[in-house]
Design a protein around this motif. Structure first.
Motif, PDB file in Angstrom:
ATOM      1  N   ALA A 180       0.827  -1.204   0.000  1.00  0.00           N
ATOM      2  CA  ALA A 180       0.000   0.000   0.000  1.00  0.00           C
ATOM      3  C   ALA A 180       0.861   1.254   0.000  1.00  0.00           C
ATOM      4  CB  ALA A 180      -0.931  -0.008   1.205  1.00  0.00           C
ATOM      5  N   LEU A 181       1.898   1.273   0.840  1.00  0.00           N
ATOM      6  CA  LEU A 181       2.779   2.442   0.889  1.00  0.00           C
ATOM      7  C   LEU A 181       3.504   2.636  -0.439  1.00  0.00           C
ATOM      8  CD1 LEU A 181       4.296   2.061   4.470  1.00  0.00           C
ATOM      9  CD2 LEU A 181       2.418   3.548   3.734  1.00  0.00           C
ATOM     10  N   ASP A 182       3.831   1.546  -1.110  1.00  0.00           N
ATOM     11  CA  ASP A 182       4.485   1.647  -2.409  1.00  0.00           C
ATOM     12  C   ASP A 182       3.530   2.196  -3.472  1.00  0.00           C
ATOM     13  OD1 ASP A 182       6.837   0.651  -1.366  1.00  0.00           O
ATOM     14  OD2 ASP A 182       6.500  -1.403  -2.066  1.00  0.00           O
ATOM     15  N   ALA A 183       2.241   1.866  -3.335  1.00  0.00           N
ATOM     16  CA  ALA A 183       1.258   2.273  -4.345  1.00  0.00           C
ATOM     17  C   ALA A 183       0.831   3.725  -4.190  1.00  0.00           C
ATOM     18  CB  ALA A 183       0.028   1.368  -4.263  1.00  0.00           C
ATOM     19  N   ILE A 184       0.848   4.231  -2.948  1.00  0.00           N
ATOM     20  CA  ILE A 184       0.406   5.598  -2.689  1.00  0.00           C
ATOM     21  C   ILE A 184       1.538   6.574  -3.015  1.00  0.00           C
ATOM     22  CG2 ILE A 184      -0.380   7.194  -0.896  1.00  0.00           C
ATOM     23  CD1 ILE A 184      -1.545   4.762   0.571  1.00  0.00           C
ATOM     24  N   ASP A 185       1.184   7.681  -3.646  1.00  0.00           N
ATOM     25  CA  ASP A 185       2.174   8.706  -3.967  1.00  0.00           C
ATOM     26  C   ASP A 185       2.417   9.562  -2.725  1.00  0.00           C
ATOM     27  OD1 ASP A 185       3.848  10.534  -5.121  1.00  0.00           O
ATOM     28  OD2 ASP A 185       2.289  11.560  -6.288  1.00  0.00           O
ATOM     29  N   LEU A 186       3.231   9.041  -1.808  1.00  0.00           N
ATOM     30  CA  LEU A 186       3.466   9.731  -0.538  1.00  0.00           C
ATOM     31  C   LEU A 186       4.189  11.062  -0.733  1.00  0.00           C
ATOM     32  CD1 LEU A 186       4.516   6.694   1.696  1.00  0.00           C
ATOM     33  CD2 LEU A 186       2.298   7.862   1.660  1.00  0.00           C
ATOM     34  N   ALA A 187       4.973  11.170  -1.794  1.00  0.00           N
ATOM     35  CA  ALA A 187       5.709  12.410  -2.024  1.00  0.00           C
ATOM     36  C   ALA A 187       4.782  13.581  -2.321  1.00  0.00           C
ATOM     37  CB  ALA A 187       6.694  12.225  -3.169  1.00  0.00           C
ATOM     38  N   SER A 188       3.554  13.293  -2.738  1.00  0.00           N
ATOM     39  CA  SER A 188       2.611  14.359  -3.082  1.00  0.00           C
ATOM     40  C   SER A 188       1.793  14.836  -1.885  1.00  0.00           C
ATOM     41  CB  SER A 188       1.653  13.873  -4.181  1.00  0.00           C
ATOM     42  OG  SER A 188       0.739  12.898  -3.660  1.00  0.00           O
ATOM     43  N   VAL A 189       1.905  14.151  -0.747  1.00  0.00           N
ATOM     44  CA  VAL A 189       1.063  14.458   0.412  1.00  0.00           C
ATOM     45  C   VAL A 189       1.577  15.713   1.101  1.00  0.00           C
ATOM     46  CG1 VAL A 189       0.232  13.626   2.635  1.00  0.00           C
ATOM     47  CG2 VAL A 189       0.443  12.040   0.705  1.00  0.00           C
ATOM     48  N   ALA A 204      -5.066   6.067  -1.746  1.00  0.00           N
ATOM     49  CA  ALA A 204      -5.092   4.597  -1.737  1.00  0.00           C
ATOM     50  C   ALA A 204      -6.217   4.069  -2.609  1.00  0.00           C
ATOM     51  CB  ALA A 204      -5.245   4.098  -0.301  1.00  0.00           C
ATOM     52  N   HIS A 205      -7.386   4.684  -2.512  1.00  0.00           N
ATOM     53  CA  HIS A 205      -8.524   4.250  -3.328  1.00  0.00           C
ATOM     54  C   HIS A 205      -8.223   4.433  -4.811  1.00  0.00           C
ATOM     55  CE1 HIS A 205     -12.558   3.496  -4.653  1.00  0.00           C
ATOM     56  NE2 HIS A 205     -12.782   4.747  -4.998  1.00  0.00           N
ATOM     57  N   ARG A 206      -7.651   5.581  -5.160  1.00  0.00           N
ATOM     58  CA  ARG A 206      -7.341   5.839  -6.568  1.00  0.00           C
ATOM     59  C   ARG A 206      -6.281   4.879  -7.090  1.00  0.00           C
ATOM     60  NH1 ARG A 206      -6.478  12.094  -7.837  1.00  0.00           N
ATOM     61  NH2 ARG A 206      -6.262  11.155  -9.892  1.00  0.00           N
ATOM     62  N   ALA A 207      -5.383   4.417  -6.206  1.00  0.00           N
ATOM     63  CA  ALA A 207      -4.326   3.495  -6.616  1.00  0.00           C
ATOM     64  C   ALA A 207      -4.790   2.039  -6.641  1.00  0.00           C
ATOM     65  CB  ALA A 207      -3.125   3.637  -5.682  1.00  0.00           C
ATOM     66  N   GLY A 208      -6.028   1.805  -6.251  1.00  0.00           N
ATOM     67  CA  GLY A 208      -6.539   0.434  -6.266  1.00  0.00           C
ATOM     68  C   GLY A 208      -6.100  -0.405  -5.083  1.00  0.00           C
ATOM     69  N   VAL A 209      -5.717   0.231  -3.991  1.00  0.00           N
ATOM     70  CA  VAL A 209      -5.288  -0.489  -2.797  1.00  0.00           C
ATOM     71  C   VAL A 209      -6.489  -1.210  -2.180  1.00  0.00           C
ATOM     72  CG1 VAL A 209      -4.421  -0.192  -0.444  1.00  0.00           C
ATOM     73  CG2 VAL A 209      -3.370   1.064  -2.336  1.00  0.00           C
ATOM     74  N   ARG A 210      -6.291  -2.441  -1.776  1.00  0.00           N
ATOM     75  CA  ARG A 210      -7.364  -3.213  -1.133  1.00  0.00           C
ATOM     76  C   ARG A 210      -7.552  -2.702   0.295  1.00  0.00           C
ATOM     77  NH1 ARG A 210      -5.358  -9.133  -1.131  1.00  0.00           N
ATOM     78  NH2 ARG A 210      -3.459  -8.012  -0.542  1.00  0.00           N
ATOM     79  N   MET A 211      -8.716  -2.074   0.551  1.00  0.00           N
ATOM     80  CA  MET A 211      -8.996  -1.486   1.853  1.00  0.00           C
ATOM     81  C   MET A 211     -10.144  -2.218   2.538  1.00  0.00           C
ATOM     82  SD  MET A 211      -8.740   2.646   1.159  1.00  0.00           S
ATOM     83  CE  MET A 211      -9.995   2.668  -0.125  1.00  0.00           C
ATOM     84  N   VAL A 212     -10.002  -2.419   3.845  1.00  0.00           N
ATOM     85  CA  VAL A 212     -11.092  -2.965   4.645  1.00  0.00           C
ATOM     86  C   VAL A 212     -11.192  -2.153   5.932  1.00  0.00           C
ATOM     87  CG1 VAL A 212     -10.824  -5.306   3.733  1.00  0.00           C
ATOM     88  CG2 VAL A 212      -9.652  -4.651   5.852  1.00  0.00           C
ATOM     89  N   GLU A 213     -12.371  -2.195   6.564  1.00  0.00           N
ATOM     90  CA  GLU A 213     -12.583  -1.539   7.845  1.00  0.00           C
ATOM     91  C   GLU A 213     -12.864  -2.582   8.914  1.00  0.00           C
ATOM     92  OE1 GLU A 213     -14.534   2.629   7.743  1.00  0.00           O
ATOM     93  OE2 GLU A 213     -15.558   1.501   6.159  1.00  0.00           O
TER      94      GLU A 213
END
Length: 262
Positions: A180-189, A204-213
């Motif tokens: 997930a951290l690799d998929a998210i553009d952390l440099a843009s935050v 994360a949602h835009r990158a297609g990361v599998r999210m659960v609550e």
């Protein structure tokens, strides 16, 4: 010591080596309590206290904890730069040292370490786990009505504006696997506070990361002062509105660009 070493090598079953990042600023009354509870609830994880040069001596207390426990570490930062910056520094620290998952956790005890094993279990089948206050089975304790309404309204607005399919986009109790951290553009935050959590949910949602609550028990802090302020709320509202308008314009220009929105 042999048992501890084995646990550190194996980490959490199905997840791997886990680092719990706890940002602190003037949390001298809480840091010992929260680290001790984490170590008891999840003995296999490591802890990183990311302290923003707290004038109340939080960093020195954390150093004492680290000196007594090889699974506790301290990242001393030069000054108060905000929650988002502290977490980004913690993510980088974890990735440099090969951790497989990173946990966000508040220092004030509002995020119960006793819920951590359930969040880590959920991470076996997901790349990002949100400890949710607003999903079925969750409980929120000792919050005044205005805080309840503010959080509910803020999350509803974030969901409608951004199309992020979670009930608690502002929640700060999370597990991110390395993927997930690799998929998210952390440099843009760039955002902080509530907005930081919403921004990572959006990315994360835009990158297609599998999210659960996973439902958690959330309690108001008992010691110290809340870092919530009107400025933090205003930042979140402004940024969510800006992101929502930007996403809509992008979707209008390129319908395939944001296939997951809304």
């Amino acid at each position: 010591m042999g048992v501890v070493a084995d646990r550190r090598t194996v980490g959490h079953p199905g997840v791997g080596r886990v680092l719990v990042v706890i940002p602190t600023y003037n949390e001298a009354d809480n840091v010992d309590r929260i680290v001790s509870r984490v170590r008891e609830a999840a003995p296999a994880v490591d802890v990183l206290v990311a302290d923003d040069n707290s004038p109340d001596g939080t960093g020195a207390i954390a150093d004492g904890l680290a000196g007594a426990d090889p699974q506790v570490h301290v990242l001393h930062r030069p000054g108060k730069e905000g929650l988002g910056a502290a977490y980004l520094a913690g993510f980088a620290w974890a990735r440099q040292r090969g951790y497989d998952a990173v946990v966000e956790m508040d220092a004030d005890g509002s995020h119960a370490p006793e819920d951590l094993p359930a969040l880590l279990d959920a991470a076996r089948d997901a790349d990002m786990v949100i400890g949710s206050r607003w999903t079925s089975g969750a409980r929120v304790l000792n919050w005044p009505l205005r805080r309840l309404l503010l959080s509910r309204a803020g999350n509803l607005y974030a969901r409608l504006a951004l199309g992020v399919p979670v009930s608690d986009a502002t929640g700060g109790y999370r597990v991110y696997r390395a993927a997930a951290l690799d998929a998210i553009d952390l440099a843009s935050v760039r955002s902080q506070g509530y907005a930081f959590q919403v921004e990572l949910s959006r990315l994360a949602h835009r990158a297609g990361v599998r999210m659960v609550e996973v439902p958690i028990t959330f309690a108001e802090r008992e010691h110290g002062d809340s870092k919530m302020s009107p400025l933090i709320v205003a930042e979140a509202l402004w940024r969510i509105t800006t992101w929502g308008l930007r996403d809509r314009r992008a979707a209008a220009r390129r319908p395939d660009a944001l296939a997951r929105w809304p």
